[in-house]
Design an enzyme around this catalytic site. Structure first.
Site, PDB file in Angstrom:
ATOM      1  N   LYS A  60       0.857  -1.182   0.000  1.00 59.12           N
ATOM      2  CA  LYS A  60       0.000   0.000   0.000  1.00 59.12           C
ATOM      3  C   LYS A  60       0.892   1.231   0.000  1.00 59.12           C
ATOM      4  O   LYS A  60       1.417   1.628   1.043  1.00 59.12           O
ATOM      5  CB  LYS A  60      -0.957   0.024   1.189  1.00 59.12           C
ATOM      6  N   LEU A  69       2.511   2.958   3.278  1.00 59.95           N
ATOM      7  CA  LEU A  69       1.623   2.780   4.418  1.00 59.95           C
ATOM      8  C   LEU A  69       1.670   1.354   4.938  1.00 59.95           C
ATOM      9  O   LEU A  69       1.417   1.101   6.110  1.00 59.95           O
ATOM     10  CB  LEU A  69       0.193   3.158   4.030  1.00 59.95           C
ATOM     11  N   SER A  70       1.972   0.412   4.041  1.00 59.32           N
ATOM     12  CA  SER A  70       2.078  -0.985   4.454  1.00 59.32           C
ATOM     13  C   SER A  70       2.954  -1.719   3.458  1.00 59.32           C
ATOM     14  O   SER A  70       2.952  -1.417   2.265  1.00 59.32           O
ATOM     15  CB  SER A  70       0.696  -1.638   4.519  1.00 59.32           C
ATOM     16  N   CYS A  71       3.740  -2.683   3.956  1.00 55.45           N
ATOM     17  CA  CYS A  71       4.572  -3.469   3.056  1.00 55.45           C
ATOM     18  C   CYS A  71       4.828  -4.838   3.667  1.00 55.45           C
ATOM     19  O   CYS A  71       4.647  -5.048   4.867  1.00 55.45           O
ATOM     20  CB  CYS A  71       5.883  -2.750   2.744  1.00 55.45           C
TER      21      CYS A  71
END
Length: 401
Positions: A60, A69-71
């Protein structure tokens, strides 16, 4: 035209684990989990080759730019953290930061059918993806919750293990309440501008580390304890420091245009040799420790030349600053790098000398790691054992060599 048969996901996965196992001490259960759980099925937008490379994968992006935001974390770091967690069959585990669901699937493999895994994320898109991939891969028993990870999972009793896969700046009170004595916490924690992954055991009213390793994670939302200021007129150089530090932001503006002094330590390293332990020692000994970041223009024109321009340790006090430097030296036909410090301001030389003192302390025991003990906020000073104490809203940290 190539007639080579594409590598199968299974062979790529085994190759990934072989590479990790060659340089990371894996336990048998963690290695088995890594070889069994299909990472590519949690990363539908990545190629199979990307899924089994030892690198992170963004799931994200951040619309504003910067960190995603996210991984999905680097697999070797995932493996390390699982080893440090020491989850066993039958354990209950809470994960803060659901990611793709892959780590929760690995945890489910480790705790077995008699165990319980709860994974939490504040982002509905992230939890929806994790829920879907977990179900599709036969891990429907994993509980996925959409909420602020700082709240933990009080409805799921007291977990034996908690693992945090986002960068934390504090240890929320709810985690203390849910982790009883004997429980274990693995968490990437930031302080004084740097981050370390800690493996901690709950012992009475303390959490005590036996793992302190360098790491980097997407920061946890809602923990905004770090402050940032620029210290040059063009906004090219920034200082990052913690909320508890009495940094005089006005006094430091323009400090790089003041008296400049350079102090050499005489300590040298190879180009491939890590020196991150200098920063860790500074956090244990000097309350002025923070992080300096110089933009490329500032580094190129010589305004500010830290050892690593984007993130190096610094000392900031009153109207003066000093930061870690690295100078190339040719010694007996080989290239070495000498560590030192550059200071600015009336006390710049003094700060640079303090920094070099810790370079020398690190040089005497380069592999040493401190013990980090966490206490609940409000713990009296006479109950805290060790050296430098760092205060955060929910914890007091003691860092002792």
């Amino acid at each position: 035209m190539s007639t080579a048969t594409p590598a199968s996901p299974e062979s790529l996965r085994d190759c990934m684990v072989d590479i990790i196992a060659a340089t990371h001490p894996l336990t048998a259960p963690v290695e088995e989990a890594l070889r069994s759980v299909p990472r590519h099925e949690f990363l539908p937008e990545a190629t199979v080759e990307q899924a089994y490379a030892d690198r992170s994968v963004t799931i994200k992006p951040n619309p504003a730019g910067g960190l995603p935001l996210s991984c999905a974390s680097v697999p070797s770091l995932v493996a390390d953290m699982l080893v440090w967690l020491r989850a066993e069959p039958g354990d209950s585990v809470v994960e803060i930061g659901a990611g793709t669901g892959y780590n929760a699937a690995l945890l489910a493999r480790l705790v077995g059918p008699e165990g319980q895994v709860v994974t939490i994320d504040i982002d509905e898109d992230v939890t929806a993806h994790a829920r879907q991939t977990l179900k599709a891969t036969g891990n429907g028993a994993v509980t996925v919750l959409t909420r602020d990870g700082a709240l933990g999972a009080p409805e799921h009793d007291h977990p034996a293990r908690m693992i945090v896969t986002v960068g934390a700046w504090d240890i929320p009170t709810a985690w203390w309440e849910q982790l009883e004595p004997g429980a274990r916490l693995v968490v990437p924690l930031s302080w004084r501008g740097q981050a370390r992954c800690l493996g901690l055991d709950r012992r009475g009213d303390q959490m005590v580390s036996d793992v302190v390793e360098l790491c980097g994670f997407v920061p946890m939302l809602g923990q905004d304890g770090e402050r940032t200021i620029t210290i040059d007129t063009d906004g090219l150089v920034a200082l990052h420091f913690d909320a508890d530090q009495p940094i005089d932001t006005e006094a430091l503006r323009g400090v790089l245009s003041r008296t400049k002094t350079q102090v050499s330590s005489g300590v040298t390293i190879r180009g491939d040799e890590s020196f991150d332990g200098v920063w860790l020692r500074l956090t244990a000994t000097d309350t002025a420790t923070c992080r300096i970041a110089a933009g490329r223009a500032a580094s190129d024109n010589g305004l500010c030349t830290p050892a690593i321009p984007s993130r190096s340790p610094a000392l900031a006090e009153n109207d003066s600053v000093a930061y870690l430097t690295m100078t190339r030296r040719e010694i007996e036909g080989s290239t070495r790098w000498e560590l030192g410090a550059t200071g600015h301001g009336p006390d710049g030389h003094h700060l640079a000398t303090r920094l070099c003192n810790q370079i020398h302390a690190w040089d005497r025991a380069r592999d040493a790691r401190p013990t980090i003990t966490l206490y609940p906020a409000g713990t009296p000073d006479d109950k805290i054992v060790g050296g430098c104490t760092i205060d955060k809203p929910s914890v007091r940290m003691s860092i002792t060599y």
